[in-house]
Motif scaffolding. Structure first.
Motif, mmCIF file in Angstrom:
data_model
loop_
_atom_site.group_PDB
_atom_site.id
_atom_site.type_symbol
_atom_site.label_atom_id
_atom_site.label_comp_id
_atom_site.label_asym_id
_atom_site.label_seq_id
_atom_site.Cartn_x
_atom_site.Cartn_y
_atom_site.Cartn_z
ATOM 1 N N ALA A 35 -23.788 1.171 -18.519
ATOM 2 C CA ALA A 35 -22.476 0.809 -19.049
ATOM 3 C C ALA A 35 -22.041 -0.553 -18.505
ATOM 4 O O ALA A 35 -21.132 -1.164 -19.045
ATOM 5 N N TRP A 36 -22.686 -1.016 -17.443
ATOM 6 C CA TRP A 36 -22.334 -2.309 -16.871
ATOM 7 C C TRP A 36 -23.202 -3.378 -17.502
ATOM 8 O O TRP A 36 -24.265 -3.750 -16.989
ATOM 9 N N THR A 37 -22.739 -3.871 -18.640
ATOM 10 C CA THR A 37 -23.427 -4.901 -19.398
ATOM 11 C C THR A 37 -22.382 -5.699 -20.161
ATOM 12 O O THR A 37 -21.258 -5.237 -20.339
ATOM 13 N N GLY A 38 -22.766 -6.867 -20.592
ATOM 14 C CA GLY A 38 -21.830 -7.674 -21.363
ATOM 15 C C GLY A 38 -22.381 -9.044 -21.671
ATOM 16 O O GLY A 38 -23.510 -9.374 -21.328
ATOM 17 N N THR A 39 -21.556 -9.857 -22.297
ATOM 18 C CA THR A 39 -21.922 -11.213 -22.675
ATOM 19 C C THR A 39 -21.577 -12.166 -21.546
ATOM 20 O O THR A 39 -20.481 -12.094 -20.982
ATOM 21 N N MET A 40 -22.506 -13.058 -21.227
ATOM 22 C CA MET A 40 -22.252 -14.075 -20.209
ATOM 23 C C MET A 40 -22.085 -15.454 -20.826
ATOM 24 O O MET A 40 -21.393 -16.300 -20.274
ATOM 25 N N CYS A 41 -22.750 -15.699 -21.959
ATOM 26 C CA CYS A 41 -22.725 -17.010 -22.586
ATOM 27 C C CYS A 41 -23.132 -16.855 -24.049
ATOM 28 O O CYS A 41 -23.935 -15.983 -24.371
ATOM 29 N N THR A 42 -22.570 -17.708 -24.925
ATOM 30 C CA THR A 42 -22.947 -17.630 -26.332
ATOM 31 C C THR A 42 -24.027 -18.640 -26.713
ATOM 32 O O THR A 42 -24.840 -18.366 -27.579
ATOM 33 N N LYS A 43 -24.023 -19.832 -26.089
ATOM 34 C CA LYS A 43 -25.039 -20.850 -26.381
ATOM 35 C C LYS A 43 -25.577 -21.386 -25.078
ATOM 36 O O LYS A 43 -24.895 -22.173 -24.422
ATOM 37 N N PRO A 44 -26.737 -20.976 -24.629
ATOM 38 C CA PRO A 44 -27.617 -19.994 -25.255
ATOM 39 C C PRO A 44 -27.051 -18.577 -25.078
ATOM 40 O O PRO A 44 -26.278 -18.333 -24.157
ATOM 41 N N PRO A 45 -27.463 -17.643 -25.942
ATOM 42 C CA PRO A 45 -26.962 -16.275 -25.805
ATOM 43 C C PRO A 45 -27.555 -15.598 -24.563
ATOM 44 O O PRO A 45 -28.768 -15.428 -24.461
ATOM 45 N N VAL A 46 -26.683 -15.257 -23.617
ATOM 46 C CA VAL A 46 -27.101 -14.651 -22.349
ATOM 47 C C VAL A 46 -26.292 -13.390 -22.113
ATOM 48 O O VAL A 46 -25.087 -13.351 -22.341
ATOM 49 N N THR A 47 -26.967 -12.358 -21.645
ATOM 50 C CA THR A 47 -26.334 -11.090 -21.316
ATOM 51 C C THR A 47 -26.801 -10.659 -19.927
ATOM 52 O O THR A 47 -27.538 -11.377 -19.252
#
Length: 192
Positions: A35-47
């Protein structure tokens, strides 16, 4: 005004997406709940995903450098919960829960879970030791979406996937649409 009670610092950000993370090393494959996940950056796409070092999947991810974040629909919430409390050391979760391990488009070892409507393929770029958990930061190399969730204009309609949310120990079905990004500042169209 409502009176507040203060607690010591803790992990209370909610709700979060309960996800089934699939991983493998070519010979062994596994699924575990994160459950501990998410978006870190959109360009480049990082999770990222946060994983305890004691988890069976930790070594699989560390050695292969790959994992897939599979978004969980309502009909798989029981499987999602079970994959979080049972270890891949003791059972084959794909077999036990009748899930299909399909080949990812950009990964060699980590399979996607066919029954999940969205599969986010990830290649690890960094591991950050933090304490109880390590964070695996990863580039998102592909996103697979069930075609029935894509409209005629190519827009992904995630609301049709009936995804779940997790908040402080409980699972919830997502429900009412409240608005779209930017709706609060969008100019209203004039009527003719």
């Amino acid at each position: 005004m409502q009176k507040k009670q203060t607690f010591p610092g803790g992990a209370l950000l909610s709700p979060v997406p309960p996800t089934l993370v699939s991983c493998g090393n070519g010979e062994t494959k596994n699924i575990f709940t994160v459950a501990w996940t998410g978006t870190m950056c959109t360009k480049p796409p990082v999770t990222y995903i946060s994983v305890r070092q004691s988890r069976f999947s930790y070594d699989l991810i560390e050695k292969s450098g790959e994992f897939v974040i599979n978004l969980v629909p309502e009909n798989l919430v029981s499987v999602c919960d079970s994959c979080g409390v049972k270890s891949g050391r003791d059972l084959d979760k794909f077999e036990t829960y009748s899930l299909t391990a399909a080949a990812a488009k950009t990964l060699k070892n980590a399979p996607i879970i066919e029954e999940c409507p969205v599969n986010i393929e990830c290649k690890v770029i960094q591991k950050i030791p933090l304490g109880s958990h390590d964070v695996f930061m990863a580039n998102i190399t592909a996103v697979n979406v069930n075609s029935d969730l894509i409209d005629e204009n190519g827009k992904i309609r995630l609301w049709k996937a009936k995804l779940c949310a997790y908040a402080h120990g409980s699972y919830y079905a997502l429900g009412k649409h409240l608005g779209d990004f930017g709706f609060s500042v969008r100019k209203k169209k004039k009527r003719k």
